[in-house]
Design a protein around this motif. Structure first.
Motif, mmCIF file in Angstrom:
data_model
loop_
_atom_site.group_PDB
_atom_site.id
_atom_site.type_symbol
_atom_site.label_atom_id
_atom_site.label_comp_id
_atom_site.label_asym_id
_atom_site.label_seq_id
_atom_site.Cartn_x
_atom_site.Cartn_y
_atom_site.Cartn_z
ATOM 1 N N LYS A 112 0.844 -1.191 0.000
ATOM 2 C CA LYS A 112 0.000 0.000 0.000
ATOM 3 C C LYS A 112 0.883 1.247 0.000
ATOM 4 C CE LYS A 112 -1.857 1.740 3.732
ATOM 5 N NZ LYS A 112 -1.419 3.171 3.604
ATOM 6 N N LEU A 116 -1.436 6.851 0.689
ATOM 7 C CA LEU A 116 -2.857 6.501 0.680
ATOM 8 C C LEU A 116 -3.278 5.962 2.036
ATOM 9 C CD1 LEU A 116 -3.497 4.598 -2.677
ATOM 10 C CD2 LEU A 116 -3.561 7.046 -2.229
ATOM 11 N N ASP A 117 -4.418 6.433 2.549
ATOM 12 C CA ASP A 117 -4.971 5.780 3.723
ATOM 13 C C ASP A 117 -5.685 4.506 3.278
ATOM 14 O OD1 ASP A 117 -7.519 6.508 2.742
ATOM 15 O OD2 ASP A 117 -7.637 8.282 4.028
ATOM 16 N N GLN A 120 -8.810 4.971 0.897
ATOM 17 C CA GLN A 120 -8.440 5.220 -0.494
ATOM 18 C C GLN A 120 -7.912 3.948 -1.150
ATOM 19 O OE1 GLN A 120 -7.890 7.418 -3.108
ATOM 20 N NE2 GLN A 120 -9.544 8.621 -2.250
ATOM 21 N N ALA A 123 -10.547 1.285 -1.931
ATOM 22 C CA ALA A 123 -11.482 1.620 -3.008
ATOM 23 C C ALA A 123 -10.936 1.286 -4.386
ATOM 24 C CB ALA A 123 -11.818 3.115 -2.946
ATOM 25 N N LEU A 124 -9.635 1.120 -4.511
ATOM 26 C CA LEU A 124 -9.014 1.058 -5.834
ATOM 27 C C LEU A 124 -9.002 -0.297 -6.537
ATOM 28 C CD1 LEU A 124 -5.884 3.380 -5.448
ATOM 29 C CD2 LEU A 124 -7.788 3.688 -7.049
ATOM 30 N N ALA A 273 -0.975 5.650 -8.097
ATOM 31 C CA ALA A 273 -1.566 6.275 -6.919
ATOM 32 C C ALA A 273 -0.508 7.013 -6.103
ATOM 33 C CB ALA A 273 -2.267 5.222 -6.070
ATOM 34 N N ARG A 279 -6.534 8.445 -8.290
ATOM 35 C CA ARG A 279 -7.156 8.589 -6.974
ATOM 36 C C ARG A 279 -8.631 8.225 -7.075
ATOM 37 N NH1 ARG A 279 -6.154 10.803 -2.112
ATOM 38 N NH2 ARG A 279 -7.915 11.669 -0.927
ATOM 39 N N ALA A 280 -9.083 7.432 -6.123
ATOM 40 C CA ALA A 280 -10.491 7.064 -6.089
ATOM 41 C C ALA A 280 -11.305 8.159 -5.426
ATOM 42 C CB ALA A 280 -10.671 5.757 -5.324
ATOM 43 N N GLU A 281 -12.418 8.485 -6.041
ATOM 44 C CA GLU A 281 -13.394 9.374 -5.416
ATOM 45 C C GLU A 281 -14.225 8.533 -4.455
ATOM 46 O OE1 GLU A 281 -15.732 12.956 -4.834
ATOM 47 O OE2 GLU A 281 -13.710 12.535 -5.601
ATOM 48 N N ILE A 282 -14.292 8.954 -3.202
ATOM 49 C CA ILE A 282 -15.020 8.192 -2.196
ATOM 50 C C ILE A 282 -16.431 8.753 -2.077
ATOM 51 C CG2 ILE A 282 -15.057 7.376 0.178
ATOM 52 C CD1 ILE A 282 -12.683 6.368 -1.528
ATOM 53 N N THR A 285 -18.438 6.157 3.138
ATOM 54 C CA THR A 285 -17.857 5.067 3.926
ATOM 55 C C THR A 285 -18.900 4.572 4.928
ATOM 56 O OG1 THR A 285 -16.917 6.587 5.563
ATOM 57 C CG2 THR A 285 -15.511 5.954 3.706
#
Length: 312
Positions: A112, A116-117, A120, A123-124, A273, A279-282, A285
């Motif tokens: 990872k 990135l947390d 994030q 989600a990818l 990333a 980057r994933a749009e969240i 959650t």
């Protein structure tokens, strides 16, 4: 361990939090303590529809995962306990990340990125690998080519736009009018409203079309390709023979693709990333116990980006 399971297919309320034994990693496997796990349309389809890839329940859904290695099975050399990893469990039969722990092949994971947390990262995997395998492995996308990405604000679509731009392509995305600004912010060169635009008439010179809707929509989208162009459909359905026949008639190509677990692909995704190019749009959650609420929101089809379950 806690896990989200179901005994029957049906509406979101069939999902229940249960207790299961913590799994142990087998040969070449990792045991990962899950911190976050993305949701994808295949999750709510398997929850709702009988007879899909996983057969009949009970089962634990979830292919996306980000977490920390708890232990490694014999033969694993890539990771050790304490490593932060993310990846996609082998699709379709490797599901099980909507739980506190999950096992999977070590080479389904990548380190990872520190930037990135876990939300994030969680989600990818499935959506990003789908986009990468469609555009790069299957279509062999090259700089300067024109790409039409349908549902460009969706889970796969918004990542496909970013990957196509990272490859130097000219990107045309489709989305409803309220989402045009978001799709442009991803780097799309043009955004078209699929509700008001005849896309098959407006776009006629694409080198690649990425379509996640399948069947008649994919067949119609063949008209957006230049001669020799390629449509990649992400839906296995009853329209595959008609799609192939129409592609041959029009002098274009069509492929139907199913995403695969892929260490090399995950490594590329991790690199993009880490560089800030993907980057994933969240979209939201949810705690693990609220998985049913996440499913209900996801299957409305109106979310932008990805939904993620978090595991405390």
């Amino acid at each position: 361990m806690r896990a989200i399971s179901q005994n029957v297919t049906g509406a979101p309320d069939v999902l229940k939090e249960i207790r299961l034994p913590r799994p142990a990693p087998g040969l070449s496997e990792l045991l990962v303590r899950v911190h976050a796990a993305g949701l994808n349309p295949t999750d709510w389809k398997h929850r709702a529809l009988p007879g899909l890839f996983l057969g009949e329940p009970p089962f634990v859904l979830g292919w996306d995962v980000s977490g920390v290695v708890e232990s490694a099975g014999p033969g694993v050399t890539l990771f050790k306990p304490g490593d932060a990893v993310f990846g996609m469990l082998p699709y379709p039969h490797g599901a099980g990340s909507h739980a506190e722990y999950v096992t999977g092949p070590a080479r389904a994971f990548a380190p990872k990125p520190a930037a990135l947390d876990h939300v994030q990262a969680g989600a990818l995997p499935l959506a990003a690998l789908t986009a990468w395998q469609a555009l790069v492995d299957t279509a062999r996308l090259e700089p300067g080519q024109r790409v039409l990405v349908h549902a460009a604000a969706g889970g796969v679509g918004h990542l496909a736009v970013q990957i196509a731009k990272a490859r130097g392509a000219y990107v045309i995305g489709t989305a409803s009018a309220p989402k045009h600004g978001f799709v442009r912010s991803l780097g799309a060169d043009e955004v078209l409203d699929y509700r008001t635009t005849d896309l098959a008439e407006t776009v006629r010179d694409a080198d690649v079309v990425l379509d996640a809707q399948g069947s008649e929509h994919a067949t119609r989208s063949l008209r957006s390709l230049r001669p020799g162009g390629l449509l990649v459909s992400l839906r296995l359905d009853g329209g595959m023979s008609a799609l192939a026949e129409e592609a041959a008639r029009l002098g274009v190509r069509a492929e139907v693709m199913l995403v695969e677990a892929d260490h090399a692909g995950m490594t590329v995704v991790a690199g993009l990333a880490a560089e800030g190019r993907l980057r994933a749009e969240i979209a939201g959650t949810f705690e693990l116990a609220d998985a049913a609420k996440a499913h209900a929101l996801g299957e409305t089809g109106h979310t932008t980006g990805k939904l993620v379950l978090t595991v405390q």
